[in-house]
Design a protein around this motif. Structure first.
Motif, PDB file in Angstrom:
ATOM      1  N   ASN A 111       1.007  -1.089   0.038  1.00  0.00           N
ATOM      2  CA  ASN A 111      -0.044  -0.114  -0.197  1.00  0.00           C
ATOM      3  C   ASN A 111       0.927   1.206  -0.119  1.00  0.00           C
ATOM      4  O   ASN A 111       1.554   1.651   1.051  1.00  0.00           O
ATOM      5  N   ILE A 112       0.877   2.046  -1.066  1.00  0.00           N
ATOM      6  CA  ILE A 112       1.843   3.128  -1.320  1.00  0.00           C
ATOM      7  C   ILE A 112       1.090   4.389  -0.716  1.00  0.00           C
ATOM      8  O   ILE A 112      -0.024   4.747  -1.012  1.00  0.00           O
ATOM      9  N   ASP A 113       1.857   5.058  -0.002  1.00  0.00           N
ATOM     10  CA  ASP A 113       1.152   6.310   0.730  1.00  0.00           C
ATOM     11  C   ASP A 113       1.256   7.566  -0.354  1.00  0.00           C
ATOM     12  O   ASP A 113       2.374   7.779  -0.636  1.00  0.00           O
ATOM     13  N   PRO A 114       0.039   8.125  -0.477  1.00  0.00           N
ATOM     14  CA  PRO A 114       0.228   9.327  -1.592  1.00  0.00           C
ATOM     15  C   PRO A 114       0.934  10.412  -1.118  1.00  0.00           C
ATOM     16  O   PRO A 114       1.472  11.410  -1.935  1.00  0.00           O
ATOM     17  N   THR A 115       1.075  10.737   0.331  1.00  0.00           N
ATOM     18  CA  THR A 115       1.687  11.687   0.957  1.00  0.00           C
ATOM     19  C   THR A 115       3.239  11.622   0.538  1.00  0.00           C
ATOM     20  O   THR A 115       3.916  12.626   0.553  1.00  0.00           O
ATOM     21  N   ALA A 116       3.918  10.473   0.625  1.00  0.00           N
ATOM     22  CA  ALA A 116       5.174  10.262   0.179  1.00  0.00           C
ATOM     23  C   ALA A 116       5.514  10.432  -1.251  1.00  0.00           C
ATOM     24  O   ALA A 116       6.488  10.905  -1.536  1.00  0.00           O
ATOM     25  N   LEU A 131       7.431   5.314  -0.846  1.00  0.00           N
ATOM     26  CA  LEU A 131       6.718   4.246  -0.440  1.00  0.00           C
ATOM     27  C   LEU A 131       5.695   4.724   0.619  1.00  0.00           C
ATOM     28  O   LEU A 131       4.534   4.352   0.769  1.00  0.00           O
ATOM     29  N   SER A 132       6.535   5.079   1.890  1.00  0.00           N
ATOM     30  CA  SER A 132       5.732   5.556   3.120  1.00  0.00           C
ATOM     31  C   SER A 132       6.818   6.550   3.680  1.00  0.00           C
ATOM     32  O   SER A 132       7.880   6.640   3.638  1.00  0.00           O
ATOM     33  N   LEU A 133       6.010   7.247   4.593  1.00  0.00           N
ATOM     34  CA  LEU A 133       6.717   8.192   5.389  1.00  0.00           C
ATOM     35  C   LEU A 133       6.087   7.912   6.999  1.00  0.00           C
ATOM     36  O   LEU A 133       4.931   8.079   7.235  1.00  0.00           O
ATOM     37  N   ARG A 134       7.056   7.623   8.018  1.00  0.00           N
ATOM     38  CA  ARG A 134       6.749   7.170   9.361  1.00  0.00           C
ATOM     39  C   ARG A 134       7.798   7.678  10.191  1.00  0.00           C
ATOM     40  O   ARG A 134       8.911   7.233   9.789  1.00  0.00           O
TER      41      ARG A 134
END
Length: 556
Positions: free
Chosen positions: A66-71, A88-91
């Motif tokens: 699941n790819i994060d649109p924000t990233a 892919l993601s920002l955490r």
């Protein structure tokens, strides 16, 4: 450990394949991974997995994430496309990115500088990264799809330059920026949708644009009639065709650059009552699938075909209609046989893709270089393996037989409905049965069927009428279909795969050829020896959930 040595150690490639790729690398200066994939020695997934092991990072398949649109919005599209990276993601202040080359430290540092975040890297295939980038950015800020964007672009083009309706000065008109951008947009859209052909067809009041995707024509858009002359002229200019001639057919080629790679275009212009019809064939080297194991052969057919192509002499024919994937099969066969010890020469019309270490020639009828004349000359070039693009007449076939009987392995194609039917076809051309029987070692017949889209695949309702056609009315079978989604343009299909039948010429078949037996007798004898028809191969792929029953019945 170096990449090549690692791949050999893991059994992904042979030492001989590595040496061929290293020799090609010294010539082209390309990255070894790219050469190995281009030669068909290894898949992108295996290469990326090896690079991930080298870099000490995880290898992932993007369709499972699941790819994060924000990233995605943290990195400019052009930068991501150029460097083949995917946010892919920002955490917790850390940005995870997928990279085709996780060893590219410079790009990682640049991402860190652009985003101001610490960066974690995973490896993913270049193909999946580019596809995901394209899918994400296919919508603009308003959410219009590509098709809608094209219509908006067309409307803006007309608004920006009302002079496009003027009929005079066509040549100058074709060089104005809006028309150049319009034609480029049509081609770029075709490349993105993985179309093989663009059809530009004049109607009475409009100019219809259609794309052939997975073998089926789809309507893309329509242009105003007053753009017809300018668009036609612009395309002719691209291909260096005569813009003042509209009474006779013309053929040409052009190079087109999209997303940093070169696309080869073959153009055909044909005069019609309502204007010139244009068909543009798109030859995209990045999409050329090489490697016999990736074409769709069943394990039994692949094993038998692998034994056949390693024969020292004889003729191997690939039969099927235009657009059935014959060239890809032949190129994959040659790539598997390619080595430093063998001299491989081809005679093609046209040469669709350049193959490393293989001498390829282009037919030139005006200069007298026909298939027969070229084959005659090739025999003086000390070849081991010869590819003749197509058997069109008895003279070419006789030359091919002569080459086979003098110790050469010859590949060629023939337009025939099935493998068995190719033999009576050759005899009807005027060949002597004893010559054909002594030289022909196999006929491979093939078609292409569309794959069920993996993103919208679901269990299908069984059509009893179709089941009765294939004799499955009494069987309990689970069939699948594609529901239709954005990734497959709501067709339910995405991509194509081959279905095959292989007729190996055994002593019994050879004897029947000598007796000029018809195709029914030949097929009966082949079935007794385990012959597996193209229809049966297609139905096996239906049961495996690869394609649909409707698609197989449509094709075969």
């Amino acid at each position: 450990m170096r990449l090549g040595d690692l791949l050999v150690k893991e059994g992904k490639i042979s030492q001989e394949h590595l040496e061929i790729a290293l020799k090609e690398q010294r010539r082209t200066k390309e990255h070894l991974a790219k050469i190995l994939h281009r030669l068909g020695f290894i898949s992108q997934a295996d290469i990326t997995s090896a690079l991930a092991a080298q870099a000490g990072v995880k290898f992932v398949r993007l369709q499972n994430l699941n790819i994060d649109p924000t990233a995605m919005k943290l990195i400019p599209y052009e930068f991501a496309l150029r460097n083949k990276i995917l946010p892919l993601s920002l955490r917790n202040g850390r940005l995870q990115i997928g990279m085709a080359n996780p060893l590219d430290i410079i790009t990682i540092d640049e991402v860190r500088r652009i985003t101001k975040f610490q960066v974690d890297v995973v490896a993913a295939t270049e193909e999946e990264i580019l596809k995901t980038l394209s899918d994400f950015f296919e919508k603009d800020q308003k959410g219009e799809t590509r098709s809608e964007n094209f219509e908006l672009f067309l409307e803006e083009t007309l608004r920006r330059n009302r002079m496009l309706g003027i009929r005079e000065g066509v040549e100058e008109l074709a060089d104005v920026k809006p028309i150049i951008e319009l034609v480029d947009r049509i081609i770029i859209q075709a490349v993105k949708t993985e179309a093989t052909d663009i059809h530009i067809e004049p109607d009475e009041n409009t100019v219809r644009i259609r794309y052939r995707i997975d073998g089926i024509l789809h309507q893309f858009s329509s242009l105003p009639k007053n753009l017809q002359s300018a668009v036609t002229t612009r395309i002719k200019i691209m291909a260096n065709l005569n813009i003042s001639e509209n009474r006779i057919p013309q053929d040409g080629r052009a190079d087109f650059f999209s997303e940093g790679r070169k696309i080869d275009l073959r153009l055909s212009v044909f005069p019609g009552v309502l204007g010139e019809n244009i068909v543009i064939r798109i030859l995209d080297k990045e999409r050329l699938v090489l490697g016999l194991e990736r074409l769709g052969f069943s394990p039994q057919t692949l094993s038998l075909y692998g034994q056949i192509i390693n024969r020292q002499n004889g003729i191997i024919l690939v039969a099927g209609p235009t657009g059935s994937g014959k060239t890809t099969t032949l190129y994959s066969s040659l790539s598997q046989l390619n080595s430093r010890e063998k001299n491989i020469i081809t005679l093609e019309d046209p040469v669709e893709y350049l193959l490393p270490m293989i001498r390829q020639s282009q037919i030139n009828l005006k200069a007298g270089l026909t298939f027969a004349a070229g084959l005659r000359a090739i025999l003086r070039q000390d070849p081991d393996i010869i590819l003749v693009g197509e058997i069109r007449d008895v003279e070419t076939m006789e030359m091919a037989i002569r080459a086979a009987l003098t110790g050469h392995l010859v590949f060629s194609t023939l337009h025939a409905n099935d493998a068995v039917g190719a033999i009576p076809r050759l005899l009807d051309m005027g060949l002597e049965p004893f010559l054909l029987a002594s030289s022909l070692i196999a006929v491979l017949s093939q078609r292409l069927v569309r794959l069920i889209c993996s993103h919208c695949k679901e269990i299908a309702r069984v059509d009893k009428t179709l089941l009765s056609i294939v004799g499955w009315e009494e069987k309990k079978v689970t069939l699948y279909r594609g529901k239709g989604c954005n990734r497959c343009n709501h067709t339910g299909y995405r991509g194509r795969i081959g279905i095959f039948e292989l007729l190996a010429v055994s002593p019994k078949i050879e004897k029947l050829i000598m007796q000029r037996k018809d195709s029914h007798v030949l097929k009966g004898a082949a079935i007794e020896e385990g012959f597996f028809s193209i229809r049966e191969d297609g139905l096996q792929k239906v049961l495996q959930g690869i394609t649909t029953l409707e698609e197989v019945l449509r094709v075969v």
